[in-house]
Design a protein around this motif. Structure first.
Motif, PDB file in Angstrom:
ATOM      1  N   ALA A  85      -1.933   8.611   5.869  1.00 56.95           N
ATOM      2  CA  ALA A  85      -1.441   9.343   7.070  1.00 56.95           C
ATOM      3  C   ALA A  85      -0.053   8.958   7.597  1.00 56.95           C
ATOM      4  CB  ALA A  85      -2.455   9.266   8.165  1.00 56.95           C
ATOM      5  N   THR A  86       0.326   8.035   6.960  1.00 57.69           N
ATOM      6  CA  THR A  86       1.647   7.675   7.674  1.00 57.69           C
ATOM      7  C   THR A  86       2.770   8.713   7.322  1.00 57.69           C
ATOM      8  OG1 THR A  86       1.120   5.083   7.673  1.00 57.69           O
ATOM      9  CG2 THR A  86       3.502   5.835   7.684  1.00 57.69           C
ATOM     10  N   ALA A  87       2.788   9.217   6.182  1.00 53.01           N
ATOM     11  CA  ALA A  87       3.753  10.028   5.717  1.00 53.01           C
ATOM     12  C   ALA A  87       3.742  11.341   6.756  1.00 53.01           C
ATOM     13  CB  ALA A  87       3.727  10.477   4.424  1.00 53.01           C
ATOM     14  N   GLY A  88       2.495  11.868   7.017  1.00 51.08           N
ATOM     15  CA  GLY A  88       2.368  13.000   7.844  1.00 51.08           C
ATOM     16  C   GLY A  88       2.867  12.736   9.132  1.00 51.08           C
ATOM     17  N   CYS A  89       2.446  11.708   9.655  1.00 51.54           N
ATOM     18  CA  CYS A  89       2.967  11.232  11.119  1.00 51.54           C
ATOM     19  C   CYS A  89       4.214  11.066  11.023  1.00 51.54           C
ATOM     20  CB  CYS A  89       2.270   9.874  11.263  1.00 51.54           C
ATOM     21  SG  CYS A  89       2.172   9.388  12.912  1.00 51.54           S
ATOM     22  N   VAL A  90       4.971  10.643  10.120  1.00 50.49           N
ATOM     23  CA  VAL A  90       6.474  10.368  10.338  1.00 50.49           C
ATOM     24  C   VAL A  90       7.010  11.724  10.085  1.00 50.49           C
ATOM     25  CG1 VAL A  90       8.565   9.882   8.902  1.00 50.49           C
ATOM     26  CG2 VAL A  90       6.734   8.071   9.105  1.00 50.49           C
ATOM     27  N   ARG A  91       6.144  12.619   9.316  1.00 52.59           N
ATOM     28  CA  ARG A  91       6.936  14.167   9.381  1.00 52.59           C
ATOM     29  C   ARG A  91       6.705  14.722  10.600  1.00 52.59           C
ATOM     30  NH1 ARG A  91       2.891  17.101   8.867  1.00 52.59           N
ATOM     31  NH2 ARG A  91       3.883  17.908  10.816  1.00 52.59           N
ATOM     32  N   GLU A 293      14.220   7.761   8.316  1.00 55.43           N
ATOM     33  CA  GLU A 293      15.601   8.262   8.030  1.00 55.43           C
ATOM     34  C   GLU A 293      15.433   8.784   6.542  1.00 55.43           C
ATOM     35  OE1 GLU A 293      18.525   5.245   7.953  1.00 55.43           O
ATOM     36  OE2 GLU A 293      20.109   6.730   8.057  1.00 55.43           O
ATOM     37  N   HIS A 294      14.729   8.180   5.765  1.00 53.50           N
ATOM     38  CA  HIS A 294      14.690   8.457   4.479  1.00 53.50           C
ATOM     39  C   HIS A 294      13.958   9.813   3.922  1.00 53.50           C
ATOM     40  CE1 HIS A 294      13.863   7.713   0.051  1.00 53.50           C
ATOM     41  NE2 HIS A 294      12.558   8.095   0.299  1.00 53.50           N
ATOM     42  N   LEU A 295      12.950  10.313   5.258  1.00 55.28           N
ATOM     43  CA  LEU A 295      12.534  11.475   4.990  1.00 55.28           C
ATOM     44  C   LEU A 295      13.255  12.669   5.898  1.00 55.28           C
ATOM     45  CD1 LEU A 295       8.454  10.445   5.480  1.00 55.28           C
ATOM     46  CD2 LEU A 295      10.011  11.285   3.396  1.00 55.28           C
ATOM     47  N   GLY A 296      14.521  12.145   6.446  1.00 59.59           N
ATOM     48  CA  GLY A 296      15.338  13.069   6.992  1.00 59.59           C
ATOM     49  C   GLY A 296      15.419  13.156   8.363  1.00 59.59           C
ATOM     50  N   GLY A 297      14.961  12.192   9.050  1.00 57.06           N
ATOM     51  CA  GLY A 297      15.209  11.680  10.564  1.00 57.06           C
ATOM     52  C   GLY A 297      16.343  11.199  10.977  1.00 57.06           C
ATOM     53  N   SER A 298      16.619  11.151  12.296  1.00 56.70           N
ATOM     54  CA  SER A 298      17.709   9.932  12.510  1.00 56.70           C
ATOM     55  C   SER A 298      16.814   8.799  12.639  1.00 56.70           C
ATOM     56  CB  SER A 298      18.087  10.406  14.180  1.00 56.70           C
ATOM     57  OG  SER A 298      18.174  11.920  14.131  1.00 56.70           O
TER      58      SER A 298
END
Length: 430
Positions: A85-91, A293-298
RNA sequence: GUGGACGUAGCUCAGCUGGUUAGAGUCCCGGAUUGUGGAUCCGGUUGUCGUGGGUUCAAAUCCCACCGUCCACCCCA
Protein backbone atom coordinates in the motif's frame (compact mmCIF):
# COMPACT_ATOMS: atom_id res chain seq x y z
CA UNK A 1 -10.47 -33.57 -11.92
CA UNK A 2 -10.45 -30.16 -13.44
CA UNK A 3 -10.59 -27.79 -10.53
CA UNK A 4 -14.05 -26.86 -9.43
CA UNK A 5 -14.72 -23.61 -11.29
CA UNK A 6 -16.90 -22.40 -8.45
CA UNK A 7 -14.44 -23.02 -5.63
CA UNK A 8 -12.43 -20.23 -4.07
CA UNK A 9 -9.38 -19.00 -5.93
CA UNK A 10 -6.15 -20.47 -4.67
CA UNK A 11 -4.54 -18.43 -1.95
CA UNK A 12 -7.61 -16.25 -1.50
CA UNK A 13 -9.34 -17.52 1.56
CA UNK A 14 -12.61 -16.99 3.32
CA UNK A 15 -12.44 -15.65 6.85
CA UNK A 16 -15.15 -17.41 8.77
CA UNK A 17 -17.05 -15.87 11.69
CA UNK A 18 -14.94 -17.69 14.27
CA UNK A 19 -11.94 -15.81 12.98
CA UNK A 20 -13.47 -12.48 12.12
CA UNK A 21 -14.12 -11.84 15.77
CA UNK A 22 -10.42 -12.24 16.45
CA UNK A 23 -9.56 -9.95 13.55
CA UNK A 24 -12.01 -7.30 14.62
CA UNK A 25 -10.36 -7.28 18.00
CA UNK A 26 -6.95 -6.75 16.45
CA UNK A 27 -8.25 -4.07 14.12
CA UNK A 28 -10.01 -2.17 16.86
CA UNK A 29 -6.98 -2.28 19.12
CA UNK A 30 -4.83 -0.97 16.29
CA UNK A 31 -7.33 1.74 15.43
CA UNK A 32 -7.31 2.84 19.03
CA UNK A 33 -3.53 2.89 19.34
CA UNK A 34 -3.26 4.92 16.15
CA UNK A 35 -5.95 7.34 17.14
CA UNK A 36 -4.33 8.02 20.48
CA UNK A 37 -1.03 8.76 18.77
CA UNK A 38 -2.57 11.19 16.28
CA UNK A 39 -2.58 8.99 13.21
CA UNK A 40 -5.46 9.36 10.80
CA UNK A 41 -6.87 6.71 8.53
CA UNK A 42 -6.46 6.85 4.78
CA UNK A 43 -8.46 4.58 2.49
CA UNK A 44 -6.86 3.74 -0.79
CA UNK A 45 -7.97 1.90 -3.94
CA UNK A 46 -7.10 -1.74 -4.39
CA UNK A 47 -6.25 -1.04 -8.00
CA UNK A 48 -3.61 1.33 -9.32
CA UNK A 49 -1.72 1.85 -12.54
CA UNK A 50 0.80 -0.97 -12.78
CA UNK A 51 3.49 1.59 -13.54
CA UNK A 52 3.11 3.04 -10.05
CA UNK A 53 4.27 -0.20 -8.45
CA UNK A 54 6.94 -0.85 -11.02
CA UNK A 55 8.46 2.53 -10.42
CA UNK A 56 8.23 2.47 -6.63
CA UNK A 57 8.93 -1.12 -5.66
CA UNK A 58 11.57 -1.59 -8.32
CA UNK A 59 11.73 -3.28 -11.67
CA UNK A 60 13.96 -6.16 -10.69
CA UNK A 61 12.05 -7.25 -7.62
CA UNK A 62 10.09 -10.50 -7.48
CA UNK A 63 6.98 -8.59 -6.59
CA UNK A 64 7.02 -6.67 -9.82
CA UNK A 65 8.51 -9.35 -12.05
CA UNK A 66 6.31 -12.28 -11.18
CA UNK A 67 3.88 -11.62 -8.39
CA UNK A 68 1.62 -8.83 -9.56
CA UNK A 69 -1.95 -9.40 -10.61
CA UNK A 70 -2.06 -7.45 -13.84
CA UNK A 71 -4.93 -6.74 -16.14
CA UNK A 72 -5.92 -4.37 -18.88
CA UNK A 73 -8.76 -2.02 -18.25
CA UNK A 74 -11.37 -1.68 -20.99
CA UNK A 75 -9.75 1.50 -22.16
CA UNK A 76 -6.37 -0.17 -22.43
CA UNK A 77 -4.80 1.01 -19.18
CA UNK A 78 -2.39 -1.43 -17.58
CA UNK A 79 -3.67 -1.90 -14.04
CA UNK A 80 -2.56 -3.96 -11.06
CA UNK A 81 -4.07 -5.21 -7.85
CA UNK A 82 -1.94 -3.57 -5.22
CA UNK A 83 0.84 -5.82 -3.86
CA UNK A 84 1.41 -3.35 -1.02
CA UNK A 85 0.00 0.00 0.00
CA UNK A 86 2.92 2.38 0.32
CA UNK A 87 3.01 3.21 -3.38
CA UNK A 88 -0.68 4.06 -3.45
CA UNK A 89 -0.36 6.08 -0.30
CA UNK A 90 2.49 8.12 -1.72
CA UNK A 91 0.51 8.58 -4.91
CA UNK A 92 -2.43 9.91 -2.90
CA UNK A 93 -0.22 12.24 -0.88
CA UNK A 94 1.22 13.69 -4.08
CA UNK A 95 -2.09 13.88 -5.88
CA UNK A 96 -3.86 15.67 -3.04
CA UNK A 97 -0.88 17.80 -2.07
CA UNK A 98 -1.04 16.53 1.49
CA UNK A 99 2.63 17.39 1.94
CA UNK A 100 1.78 21.07 1.84
CA UNK A 101 -0.44 20.72 4.87
CA UNK A 102 2.39 19.83 7.20
CA UNK A 103 3.30 16.52 8.72
CA UNK A 104 0.97 13.68 7.80
CA UNK A 105 0.58 10.74 10.11
CA UNK A 106 -1.48 8.16 8.25
CA UNK A 107 -2.58 4.59 8.73
CA UNK A 108 -4.42 2.15 6.51
CA UNK A 109 -5.64 -1.40 6.43
CA UNK A 110 -6.87 -3.73 3.73
CA UNK A 111 -6.11 -6.59 1.38
CA UNK A 112 -2.98 -6.86 -0.76
CA UNK A 113 -2.40 -9.27 -3.64
CA UNK A 114 0.67 -11.18 -4.67
CA UNK A 115 0.72 -14.23 -6.88
CA UNK A 116 2.97 -16.44 -4.78
CA UNK A 117 2.76 -20.10 -3.91
CA UNK A 118 0.71 -20.25 -0.72
CA UNK A 119 2.27 -21.60 2.45
CA UNK A 120 2.08 -20.99 6.15
CA UNK A 121 1.66 -17.26 6.73
CA UNK A 122 1.54 -16.53 3.04
CA UNK A 123 -1.50 -16.27 0.83
CA UNK A 124 -2.28 -14.51 -2.41
CA UNK A 125 -4.77 -12.19 -0.87
CA UNK A 126 -3.37 -11.13 2.45
CA UNK A 127 -4.09 -8.23 4.72
CA UNK A 128 -1.95 -5.52 6.15
CA UNK A 129 -2.23 -2.75 8.63
CA UNK A 130 0.29 -0.05 7.92
CA UNK A 131 1.44 3.38 8.91
CA UNK A 132 3.12 6.08 6.84
CA UNK A 133 4.42 9.41 8.11
CA UNK A 134 5.34 12.18 5.70
CA UNK A 135 7.31 15.34 6.32
CA UNK A 136 9.80 14.45 9.03
CA UNK A 137 13.40 13.71 8.10
CA UNK A 138 14.86 13.51 11.56
CA UNK A 139 15.65 10.21 13.29
CA UNK A 140 13.21 10.81 16.12
CA UNK A 141 10.51 9.72 13.70
CA UNK A 142 12.02 6.26 13.38
CA UNK A 143 11.93 6.02 17.15
CA UNK A 144 8.30 7.12 17.26
CA UNK A 145 7.27 4.54 14.68
CA UNK A 146 9.05 1.75 16.47
CA UNK A 147 7.52 2.82 19.73
CA UNK A 148 4.16 2.71 18.05
CA UNK A 149 4.66 -0.89 16.98
CA UNK A 150 5.76 -1.77 20.47
CA UNK A 151 2.68 -0.13 21.96
CA UNK A 152 0.56 -2.11 19.58
CA UNK A 153 2.10 -5.43 20.66
CA UNK A 154 1.53 -4.49 24.28
CA UNK A 155 -2.07 -3.53 23.64
CA UNK A 156 -2.62 -6.84 21.89
CA UNK A 157 -1.02 -8.85 24.66
CA UNK A 158 1.68 -10.01 22.30
CA UNK A 159 5.09 -11.05 23.56
CA UNK A 160 8.08 -12.82 22.11
CA UNK A 161 8.66 -10.66 19.07
CA UNK A 162 12.14 -9.50 18.28
CA UNK A 163 13.12 -6.32 16.53
CA UNK A 164 16.05 -6.04 14.18
CA UNK A 165 17.16 -2.81 12.62
CA UNK A 166 19.73 -1.72 10.10
CA UNK A 167 20.63 1.18 7.91
CA UNK A 168 20.97 1.22 4.14
CA UNK A 169 22.22 4.83 3.79
CA UNK A 170 21.20 7.05 0.94
CA UNK A 171 20.44 5.77 -2.52
CA UNK A 172 23.89 6.84 -3.71
CA UNK A 173 25.67 5.23 -0.79
CA UNK A 174 23.78 2.06 -1.33
CA UNK A 175 24.54 1.86 -5.02
CA UNK A 176 28.18 2.52 -4.21
CA UNK A 177 28.16 -0.34 -1.73
CA UNK A 178 26.43 -2.45 -4.33
CA UNK A 179 29.44 -1.99 -6.61
CA UNK A 180 31.86 -2.75 -3.81
CA UNK A 181 29.97 -5.90 -2.95
CA UNK A 182 29.82 -6.90 -6.59
CA UNK A 183 33.60 -6.50 -6.89
CA UNK A 184 34.09 -8.63 -3.82
CA UNK A 185 31.79 -11.47 -4.87
CA UNK A 186 32.43 -11.62 -8.59
CA UNK A 187 35.69 -13.61 -8.23
CA UNK A 188 33.74 -16.10 -6.08
CA UNK A 189 30.84 -16.34 -8.49
CA UNK A 190 31.53 -19.97 -9.29
CA UNK A 191 31.34 -20.94 -5.63
CA UNK A 192 27.87 -19.54 -5.12
CA UNK A 193 24.75 -21.63 -5.19
CA UNK A 194 22.49 -20.96 -8.16
CA UNK A 195 20.10 -18.83 -6.11
CA UNK A 196 22.92 -16.68 -4.83
CA UNK A 197 24.56 -16.36 -8.23
CA UNK A 198 21.23 -15.06 -9.43
CA UNK A 199 21.18 -12.57 -6.58
CA UNK A 200 24.63 -11.40 -7.50
CA UNK A 201 23.35 -10.52 -10.96
CA UNK A 202 20.06 -9.06 -9.96
CA UNK A 203 20.37 -7.57 -6.53
CA UNK A 204 23.72 -8.10 -4.81
CA UNK A 205 22.47 -6.71 -1.48
CA UNK A 206 20.26 -9.75 -1.12
CA UNK A 207 23.41 -11.80 -0.69
CA UNK A 208 23.68 -10.31 2.78
CA UNK A 209 20.76 -12.29 4.12
CA UNK A 210 21.47 -15.47 2.20
CA UNK A 211 20.82 -18.71 4.06
CA UNK A 212 23.60 -20.55 2.27
CA UNK A 213 26.53 -21.62 4.47
CA UNK A 214 29.00 -20.97 1.70
CA UNK A 215 27.75 -17.45 1.11
CA UNK A 216 27.70 -16.72 4.79
CA UNK A 217 31.31 -17.78 5.08
CA UNK A 218 32.24 -15.50 2.23
CA UNK A 219 30.37 -12.67 3.89
CA UNK A 220 32.74 -12.83 6.85
CA UNK A 221 35.40 -11.15 4.77
CA UNK A 222 33.09 -8.94 2.75
CA UNK A 223 33.10 -5.16 2.94
CA UNK A 224 30.45 -3.82 5.27
CA UNK A 225 27.61 -1.59 4.25
CA UNK A 226 28.20 0.69 7.20
CA UNK A 227 31.63 1.57 5.81
CA UNK A 228 30.06 2.96 2.67
CA UNK A 229 28.03 5.49 4.59
CA UNK A 230 28.89 9.17 4.62
CA UNK A 231 28.94 11.30 7.77
CA UNK A 232 25.33 12.41 7.49
CA UNK A 233 23.98 8.91 7.19
CA UNK A 234 26.17 7.76 10.04
CA UNK A 235 24.98 10.58 12.27
CA UNK A 236 21.39 9.78 11.39
CA UNK A 237 21.95 6.11 12.18
CA UNK A 238 23.72 6.82 15.47
CA UNK A 239 20.87 9.03 16.52
CA UNK A 240 18.27 6.41 15.61
CA UNK A 241 20.10 3.93 17.81
CA UNK A 242 20.28 6.42 20.68
CA UNK A 243 16.64 7.34 20.50
CA UNK A 244 15.30 3.84 20.08
CA UNK A 245 17.42 2.78 23.02
CA UNK A 246 15.92 5.63 25.00
CA UNK A 247 12.38 4.44 24.27
CA UNK A 248 13.19 1.18 26.02
CA UNK A 249 12.16 -0.96 23.07
CA UNK A 250 14.73 -3.70 22.85
CA UNK A 251 16.29 -4.41 19.50
CA UNK A 252 19.25 -5.94 17.79
CA UNK A 253 21.29 -4.34 15.04
CA UNK A 254 21.42 -6.73 12.13
CA UNK A 255 23.89 -5.50 9.52
CA UNK A 256 22.63 -8.08 7.04
CA UNK A 257 19.03 -6.92 7.16
CA UNK A 258 18.12 -5.61 3.71
CA UNK A 259 14.58 -5.13 2.61
CA UNK A 260 13.33 -6.34 -0.71
CA UNK A 261 11.80 -3.12 -1.91
CA UNK A 262 13.96 -0.62 -3.73
CA UNK A 263 12.58 2.53 -2.21
CA UNK A 264 14.06 2.24 1.26
CA UNK A 265 16.76 4.63 2.44
CA UNK A 266 18.52 4.90 5.79
CA UNK A 267 16.74 2.99 8.49
CA UNK A 268 15.04 -0.34 7.89
CA UNK A 269 13.59 -2.68 10.49
CA UNK A 270 11.74 -5.92 10.92
CA UNK A 271 9.81 -7.54 13.74
CA UNK A 272 9.90 -11.33 13.62
CA UNK A 273 8.53 -14.24 15.57
CA UNK A 274 10.04 -17.71 15.73
CA UNK A 275 6.51 -19.14 16.03
CA UNK A 276 5.58 -18.44 12.43
CA UNK A 277 7.70 -20.94 10.53
CA UNK A 278 9.48 -19.79 7.44
CA UNK A 279 7.48 -16.60 7.02
CA UNK A 280 8.62 -15.11 10.26
CA UNK A 281 8.31 -11.41 9.50
CA UNK A 282 5.31 -9.93 11.27
CA UNK A 283 5.94 -6.28 10.66
CA UNK A 284 8.55 -4.40 8.75
CA UNK A 285 9.33 -1.09 7.20
CA UNK A 286 11.72 1.75 7.06
CA UNK A 287 12.51 5.17 5.79
CA UNK A 288 11.95 6.13 2.16
CA UNK A 289 13.01 9.74 1.75
CA UNK A 290 13.26 9.68 -2.04
CA UNK A 291 10.08 7.95 -3.05
CA UNK A 292 7.77 10.94 -3.14
CA UNK A 293 10.11 12.83 -5.40
CA UNK A 294 10.81 9.71 -7.43
CA UNK A 295 7.10 9.41 -8.13
CA UNK A 296 6.85 13.01 -9.25
CA UNK A 297 6.11 14.94 -6.08
CA UNK A 298 8.11 17.65 -4.39
CA UNK A 299 10.75 16.10 -2.14
CA UNK A 300 9.14 14.83 1.04
CA UNK A 301 10.77 12.53 3.58
CA UNK A 302 8.78 9.57 4.86
CA UNK A 303 8.90 6.52 7.08
CA UNK A 304 6.44 3.66 7.23
CA UNK A 305 5.80 0.09 8.23
CA UNK A 306 3.28 -2.60 7.51
CA UNK A 307 2.25 -5.68 9.41
CA UNK A 308 0.60 -8.82 8.11
CA UNK A 309 -2.70 -9.36 9.84
CA UNK A 310 -2.76 -13.10 9.14
CA UNK A 311 0.63 -13.49 10.77
CA UNK A 312 -0.27 -11.26 13.65
CA UNK A 313 -3.56 -13.07 14.18
CA UNK A 314 -1.66 -16.34 14.44
CA UNK A 315 0.31 -14.92 17.36
CA UNK A 316 -2.20 -12.86 19.29
CA UNK A 317 -3.89 -14.87 22.03
CA UNK A 318 -7.38 -15.75 20.84
CA UNK A 319 -10.22 -13.76 22.30
CA UNK A 320 -13.31 -15.86 22.71
CA UNK A 321 -16.40 -13.77 22.12
CA UNK A 322 -18.40 -13.51 25.30
CA UNK A 323 -21.87 -14.91 25.06
CA UNK A 324 -25.02 -12.85 24.76
CA UNK A 325 -26.55 -11.24 27.81
CA UNK A 326 -29.83 -12.91 27.03
CA UNK A 327 -31.55 -15.15 24.54
CA UNK A 328 -35.25 -14.70 23.96
CA UNK A 329 -37.03 -17.98 23.34
CA UNK A 330 -40.65 -18.21 22.17
CA UNK A 331 -42.52 -21.44 22.80
CA UNK A 332 -45.43 -21.91 20.45
CA UNK A 333 -46.74 -19.78 17.62
CA UNK A 334 -48.64 -17.33 19.82
CA UNK A 335 -45.48 -16.34 21.63
CA UNK A 336 -43.50 -15.49 18.51
CA UNK A 337 -44.99 -12.05 17.93
CA UNK A 338 -44.60 -11.22 21.60
CA UNK A 339 -40.96 -12.23 21.53
CA UNK A 340 -40.21 -10.15 18.46
CA UNK A 341 -41.77 -7.13 20.14
CA UNK A 342 -39.78 -7.94 23.25
CA UNK A 343 -36.56 -8.04 21.25
CA UNK A 344 -37.34 -4.73 19.64
CA UNK A 345 -37.94 -3.12 23.04
CA UNK A 346 -34.90 -4.68 24.69
CA UNK A 347 -32.61 -3.62 21.88
CA UNK A 348 -33.92 -0.09 22.13
CA UNK A 349 -33.95 0.23 25.89
CA UNK A 350 -30.76 -1.69 26.66
CA UNK A 351 -28.42 -0.52 23.93
CA UNK A 352 -25.30 -1.91 25.54
CA UNK A 353 -26.64 -5.43 25.87
CA UNK A 354 -26.30 -8.27 23.47
CA UNK A 355 -29.72 -9.88 23.22
CA UNK A 356 -30.35 -12.63 20.71
CA UNK A 357 -33.38 -14.48 19.51
CA UNK A 358 -33.95 -18.19 19.29
CA UNK A 359 -36.32 -18.65 16.40
CA UNK A 360 -37.30 -21.41 14.03
CA UNK A 361 -38.07 -25.02 14.74
CA UNK A 362 -36.64 -27.06 17.57
CA UNK A 363 -37.65 -28.02 21.04
CA UNK A 364 -37.30 -25.76 24.03
CA UNK A 365 -34.77 -28.17 25.37
CA UNK A 366 -32.67 -27.91 22.24
CA UNK A 367 -32.83 -24.15 22.32
CA UNK A 368 -31.76 -23.92 25.90
CA UNK A 369 -28.94 -26.25 25.05
CA UNK A 370 -27.99 -24.02 22.17
CA UNK A 371 -28.25 -20.90 24.31
CA UNK A 372 -26.05 -22.48 26.91
CA UNK A 373 -23.46 -23.38 24.33
CA UNK A 374 -23.17 -19.82 23.12
CA UNK A 375 -22.41 -18.78 26.68
CA UNK A 376 -25.63 -16.84 27.12
CA UNK A 377 -26.15 -15.50 30.63
CA UNK A 378 -29.93 -15.73 30.67
CA UNK A 379 -32.78 -17.19 28.73
CA UNK A 380 -35.99 -15.23 28.49
CA UNK A 381 -38.73 -17.77 27.82
CA UNK A 382 -42.21 -16.92 26.63
CA UNK A 383 -44.81 -19.68 26.21
CA UNK A 384 -48.54 -20.20 26.74
CA UNK A 385 -48.32 -20.09 30.54
CA UNK A 386 -46.36 -16.87 30.52
CA UNK A 387 -48.70 -15.29 27.97
CA UNK A 388 -51.70 -16.04 30.18
CA UNK A 389 -50.02 -14.63 33.25
CA UNK A 390 -48.54 -11.62 31.45
CA UNK A 391 -45.04 -12.55 32.55
CA UNK A 392 -41.83 -13.85 31.06
CA UNK A 393 -39.65 -16.51 32.55
CA UNK A 394 -36.05 -15.48 33.12
CA UNK A 395 -33.69 -18.34 33.62
CA UNK A 396 -30.12 -17.80 34.70
CA UNK A 397 -27.85 -20.05 32.70
CA UNK A 398 -24.52 -19.22 34.24
CA UNK A 399 -23.57 -19.89 37.81
CA UNK A 400 -26.46 -20.53 40.16
CA UNK A 401 -29.60 -22.07 38.69
CA UNK A 402 -32.31 -19.58 39.12
CA UNK A 403 -35.69 -18.96 37.54
CA UNK A 404 -37.78 -15.84 38.01
CA UNK A 405 -41.15 -14.95 36.59
CA UNK A 406 -41.14 -11.28 35.73
CA UNK A 407 -44.09 -9.17 34.60
CA UNK A 408 -43.44 -8.28 31.01
CA UNK A 409 -43.44 -4.55 31.76
CA UNK A 410 -40.71 -4.98 34.37
CA UNK A 411 -38.30 -7.04 32.30
CA UNK A 412 -35.98 -4.17 31.42
CA UNK A 413 -35.76 -3.13 35.02
CA UNK A 414 -35.15 -6.72 36.06
CA UNK A 415 -32.34 -7.17 33.55
CA UNK A 416 -30.67 -3.94 34.59
CA UNK A 417 -30.80 -5.05 38.23
CA UNK A 418 -29.74 -8.57 37.41
CA UNK A 419 -26.59 -7.30 35.80
CA UNK A 420 -25.46 -5.77 39.06
CA UNK A 421 -26.74 -8.67 41.10
CA UNK A 422 -25.26 -11.65 39.36
CA UNK A 423 -22.97 -10.82 36.51
CA UNK A 424 -19.86 -9.86 38.41
CA UNK A 425 -19.67 -13.13 40.28
CA UNK A 426 -20.63 -14.92 37.11
CA UNK A 427 -17.84 -13.20 35.22
CA UNK A 428 -15.27 -14.62 37.61
CA UNK A 429 -16.48 -18.14 37.20
CA UNK A 430 -16.36 -18.17 33.42
C1' G B 1 8.55 -21.20 -10.58
C1' U B 2 11.29 -25.81 -7.76
C1' G B 3 11.07 -29.88 -4.12
C1' G B 4 8.56 -33.05 -0.50
C1' A B 5 4.21 -34.84 2.21
C1' C B 6 -0.88 -35.53 2.06
C1' G B 7 -6.44 -35.78 0.05
C1' U B 8 -11.77 -41.26 3.62
C1' A B 9 -18.72 -38.17 7.11
C1' G B 10 -19.64 -30.79 8.48
C1' C B 11 -14.79 -31.28 11.69
C1' U B 12 -10.45 -34.55 13.62
C1' C B 13 -8.96 -39.08 12.01
C1' A B 14 -8.74 -45.05 11.78
C1' G B 15 -9.10 -48.49 7.79
C1' C B 16 -2.20 -53.35 7.98
C1' U B 17 0.51 -56.29 3.11
C1' G B 18 -6.21 -55.39 -2.49
C1' G B 19 -11.47 -59.46 -0.45
C1' U B 20 -18.59 -59.07 1.28
C1' U B 21 -23.24 -53.94 3.56
C1' A B 22 -16.47 -48.21 4.74
C1' G B 23 -15.59 -47.18 10.68
C1' A B 24 -14.59 -44.16 15.41
C1' G B 25 -14.76 -39.65 18.00
C1' U B 26 -16.95 -34.99 17.59
C1' C B 27 -20.86 -32.05 15.76
C1' C B 28 -26.05 -32.06 14.66
C1' C B 29 -31.18 -34.14 15.65
C1' G B 30 -34.44 -36.94 18.83
C1' G B 31 -35.55 -39.67 23.42
C1' A B 32 -34.95 -40.93 28.93
C1' U B 33 -37.73 -35.35 31.31
C1' U B 34 -46.17 -33.96 27.15
C1' G B 35 -42.50 -26.65 27.86
C1' U B 36 -36.85 -26.24 30.75
C1' G B 37 -29.60 -26.01 29.59
C1' G B 38 -24.53 -27.75 31.12
C1' A B 39 -23.29 -34.35 33.34
C1' U B 40 -24.84 -39.40 31.96
C1' C B 41 -27.24 -43.08 29.03
C1' C B 42 -29.98 -44.67 24.52
C1' G B 43 -31.18 -44.04 19.39
C1' G B 44 -30.71 -41.61 14.49
C1' U B 45 -28.76 -38.79 10.05
C1' U B 46 -24.43 -37.63 7.63
C1' G B 47 -19.75 -40.36 2.46
C1' U B 48 -19.63 -39.55 -5.88
C1' C B 49 -13.15 -42.88 -0.02
C1' G B 50 -10.28 -35.52 -4.36
C1' U B 51 -11.14 -36.56 -10.01
C1' G B 52 -10.29 -39.46 -14.33
C1' G B 53 -8.08 -43.61 -16.29
C1' G B 54 -5.34 -48.33 -15.76
C1' U B 55 -4.07 -53.33 -13.44
C1' U B 56 -7.33 -57.24 -11.23
C1' C B 57 -12.38 -62.13 -10.56
C1' A B 58 -12.27 -57.99 -6.88
C1' A B 59 -9.47 -51.20 -5.63
C1' A B 60 -10.47 -46.47 -0.21
C1' U B 61 -6.09 -49.86 -0.56
C1' C B 62 -1.60 -51.01 -6.27
C1' C B 63 0.02 -47.85 -10.91
C1' C B 64 -0.39 -43.24 -13.94
C1' A B 65 -2.22 -38.45 -14.87
C1' C B 66 -4.79 -34.27 -13.35
C1' C B 67 -6.94 -31.10 -9.41
C1' G B 68 -6.41 -29.44 -4.52
C1' U B 69 -4.19 -28.72 0.41
C1' C B 70 0.00 -28.31 3.48
C1' C B 71 5.31 -27.63 4.43
C1' A B 72 9.92 -25.96 2.64
C1' C B 73 12.93 -23.33 -1.23
C1' C B 74 12.43 -18.63 -3.51
C1' C B 75 10.30 -14.13 -1.90
C1' C B 76 8.05 -11.36 1.72
C1' A B 77 3.71 -8.86 5.67
Amino acid sequence: MKRNPLAHVRGMNDLLPDETFHWQKIESVARDVFHRAGYREIRLPLVEEAALFIRSIGEVTDIVEKEMYLFDDRNGDRLALRPEATAGCVRAVIEHHLGREGVQRLWYTGPMFRHERPQKGRQRQFHQIGVEVFGISTPDLEAELLLLTDELWTALGLTGLTLEINTLGTTDERSHYREVLLDYFTPHRGELEPDDARRLDRNPLRLLDSKSERTRALLEGAPRLIDSLGPDSRAHWERVLELVTATGVSFRVNPTLVRGLDYYTQTVFEWTSPALGAQSAVCSGGRYDNLVEHLGGSPLPAVGWALGIERLAALVPAHRPKGPDAVVIPVGARAEAVCLALLRDLHRLLPGRQIESSLGAGSLKARLKQADRTGARRAVIVGEDELMRGVVQVKTLVGERRTDFVPRAELVEYLVGAAGRADSSVEDRR
